[in-house]
Design a protein around this motif. Structure first.
Motif, mmCIF file in Angstrom:
data_model
loop_
_atom_site.group_PDB
_atom_site.id
_atom_site.type_symbol
_atom_site.label_atom_id
_atom_site.label_comp_id
_atom_site.label_asym_id
_atom_site.label_seq_id
_atom_site.Cartn_x
_atom_site.Cartn_y
_atom_site.Cartn_z
ATOM 1 N N TYR A 15 -0.714 14.526 5.834
ATOM 2 C CA TYR A 15 0.552 13.042 5.904
ATOM 3 C C TYR A 15 2.091 13.882 5.782
ATOM 4 O O TYR A 15 3.456 13.518 5.754
ATOM 5 C CB TYR A 15 0.612 13.620 3.685
ATOM 6 C CG TYR A 15 1.529 12.735 3.544
ATOM 7 C CD1 TYR A 15 2.060 11.971 3.654
ATOM 8 C CD2 TYR A 15 1.985 12.779 1.768
ATOM 9 C CE1 TYR A 15 3.624 11.126 3.389
ATOM 10 C CE2 TYR A 15 2.894 12.301 1.566
ATOM 11 C CZ TYR A 15 3.389 10.671 2.006
ATOM 12 O OH TYR A 15 4.387 10.284 1.271
ATOM 13 N N ALA A 16 2.347 15.258 5.928
ATOM 14 C CA ALA A 16 3.713 16.223 5.823
ATOM 15 C C ALA A 16 3.922 16.120 7.827
ATOM 16 O O ALA A 16 5.163 15.977 8.128
ATOM 17 C CB ALA A 16 3.584 17.859 6.207
ATOM 18 N N LYS A 17 2.754 15.459 8.394
ATOM 19 C CA LYS A 17 2.915 15.768 10.329
ATOM 20 C C LYS A 17 3.552 14.184 10.167
ATOM 21 O O LYS A 17 3.735 13.914 11.114
ATOM 22 C CB LYS A 17 1.487 15.537 10.719
ATOM 23 C CG LYS A 17 1.770 15.643 12.535
ATOM 24 C CD LYS A 17 -0.232 16.022 12.813
ATOM 25 C CE LYS A 17 0.411 15.928 14.436
ATOM 26 N NZ LYS A 17 -0.712 16.419 14.855
ATOM 27 N N LEU A 18 2.747 12.903 9.824
ATOM 28 C CA LEU A 18 2.902 12.135 9.361
ATOM 29 C C LEU A 18 4.928 11.550 9.188
ATOM 30 O O LEU A 18 5.523 10.991 10.048
ATOM 31 C CB LEU A 18 2.306 10.645 8.719
ATOM 32 C CG LEU A 18 3.456 9.289 8.212
ATOM 33 C CD1 LEU A 18 2.530 8.619 9.655
ATOM 34 C CD2 LEU A 18 2.535 9.095 7.182
ATOM 35 N N GLU A 19 5.018 12.428 8.222
ATOM 36 C CA GLU A 19 6.287 12.386 7.918
ATOM 37 C C GLU A 19 7.291 12.909 8.996
ATOM 38 O O GLU A 19 8.518 12.736 9.235
ATOM 39 C CB GLU A 19 7.290 12.416 6.531
ATOM 40 C CG GLU A 19 5.871 11.888 5.257
ATOM 41 C CD GLU A 19 6.570 10.825 4.654
ATOM 42 O OE1 GLU A 19 7.926 10.742 5.566
ATOM 43 O OE2 GLU A 19 6.518 9.838 4.242
ATOM 44 N N THR A 20 7.030 14.214 9.698
ATOM 45 C CA THR A 20 7.589 14.543 10.408
ATOM 46 C C THR A 20 7.449 14.082 11.590
ATOM 47 O O THR A 20 9.242 13.904 12.629
ATOM 48 C CB THR A 20 7.144 16.063 10.788
ATOM 49 O OG1 THR A 20 6.824 16.934 9.731
ATOM 50 C CG2 THR A 20 7.671 16.966 12.080
#
Length: 446
Positions: A180-185
């Protein structure tokens, strides 16, 4: 209740008209039509009988794919106009298969893969809805769906929704939080990339806010996000020019959303240092983004405050010292000295972790050596000496070069050929008999 033969006959009758049309247009010969009909009859009796398996459906689907491919080639060669129902037949079989074996994830994944290659976007939306409803505790499903929406449809709203809903069911899955954090980044990168193309200034002076209202099960994201300015989903990367100008004062470009995900993950996992290090590693992959140093410093500050003596904290401090080093910076020598002193003391404090700590040092030094290629020769010598030291330490004094070879192969597969080459050359000096290192060296030389 209809028996297997009745069911088989029912489905076979539905394809009779198409077969007759294929013969009439001379796309297939009478013998070929008879062969196709017989094979379909055999498959239908197998899948409608008791004791059938998902593999039976897959063999049937593979047969229909081959028939459809041959039909397309014949149509192209003969120059006849005929649309047919080849793809519809395959989708119909996938639907039947997933209804009968709804718990078979392999079958669902193959269905999704086929629809993606066919660019059947509307159908994929329905497939993801169905499979997520049937398998809500499988993180891979939510991650696959979210990545599909951001990569293929450039739809951050749906992608974010899948991740948020997935975390309700898989809140104890580390990979879900990381992805999820990767998606937002990635989304921050898309916005920053479009702004750079348009030559828009980026205002990074705003501080992120938090949304204190809403569903308590949802992650509190910054008060203003890209979603709030309603970016056009018709653009290739999901962001339009008007939205980009409105984003000038929004916190999205500062990395506030990935940080909100990180903070929520730390609360969920009681500040687990190993997970924080994984977040650090993931964020560091986006080194080209202007907000990444701030994000990495936030992760490091969290570790130093909550786990000051953990080996993960020392590793992140070491990496932060050397992150995005500029060979022209006069402070680089001091940064390298501090980093090497830190990693040396960390090895002494955590002797049982010497192999893993040394691998982190080797990775960072390999990356640094590439940056120093045209820099100060004394710095190059210092980094090479440290590299040799930690390459040996990776084997913890007992190995034969296998761990070094494993890392080299991994770097090569990641496209870091120069780093793999330097590592193999360094390793061969100590383990010349290691066949894997020899092969790696030969491959990277070409």
């Amino acid at each position: 209740m209809a028996g297997p033969s009745d069911k088989a006959r029912f489905y076979l009758e539905q394809s009779a008209t198409e077969l007759n049309e294929l013969e009439r247009k001379k796309i297939f010969t009478r013998e070929e039509i008879s062969s196709i009909a017989k094979k379909r009859s055999d498959f239908e009796h197998i899948i409608n009988a008791r004791g059938s398996h998902p593999e039976d459906y897959m063999r049937y689907i593979e047969f229909e794919k081959n028939v459809d491919a041959l039909r397309r080639k014949r149509i192209k060669r003969l120059g006849v106009r005929y649309k047919g129902s080849g793809q519809r037949t395959i989708y119909f079989l996938y639907n039947r298969a997933t209804r009968k074996f709804s718990g078979d994830l392999v079958l669902w994944m193959q269905y999704i893969d086929f629809a993606r290659k066919d660019k059947a976007y509307k159908r994929l939306n329905d497939i993801f809805t169905s499979v997520a409803r049937l398998h809500p505790t499988k993180p891979d499903i939510w991650i696959l769906a979210a990545n599909y929406f951001i990569d293929t449809q450039a739809d951050i709203t749906n992608a974010r929704s899948y991740m948020q809903r997935g975390l309700r069911f898989c809140k104890n899955s580390e990979i879900m939080w990381l992805e999820y954090a990767k998606l937002e980044t990635i989304y921050v990168g898309k916005i920053a990339g479009r702004r750079k193309i348009l030559g828009l200034d980026i205002d990074r002076t705003k501080k992120p806010g938090t949304d204190e209202d809403g569903d308590e099960d949802m992650i509190a994201l910054p008060e203003v996000t890209a979603e709030d300015v309603n970016p056009s989903l018709k653009q290739d990367d999901g962001v339009d020019e008007v939205a980009l100008q409105n984003l000038a004062s929004a916190p999205v470009l500062t990395g506030a959303i990935p940080l909100a995900v990180f903070d929520s993950a730390m609360k969920q996992f009681q500040g687990k240092p190993k997970l924080a290090e994984k977040f650090f590693d993931m964020f560091a992959e986006f080194s080209q983004l202007a907000c990444i140093p701030r994000i990495l410093q936030h992760v490091l500050d969290y570790l130093q405050e909550n786990s000051p003596h953990a080996v993960e904290t020392a590793i992140c401090r070491f990496r932060m010292l050397l992150f995005s080093c500029d060979p022209s910076d006069p402070e680089i020598a001091l940064a390298l000295s501090k980093a090497l002193d830190l990693i040396s003391s960390t090895v002494q404090q955590h002797p049982k972790e010497i192999a893993s700590i040394s691998e982190v040092a080797v990775r960072q030094l390999l990356s640094l050596h590439r940056l120093l290629a045209d820099g100060d020769s004394s710095l190059q010598k210092a980094s090479r000496a440290a590299l040799r030291k930690y390459v040996r330490a990776m084997e913890d004094g007992q190995g034969s070069g296998d761990q070094v070879a494993r890392l080299g192969e991994l770097l090569r597969k990641q496209g870091k050929k120069d780093e793999a080459k330097l590592l193999s050359q360094t390793g061969i000096k100590y383990w010349a008999a290691n066949e894997t290192l020899q092969k790696l060296s030969a491959v990277t030389e070409t």
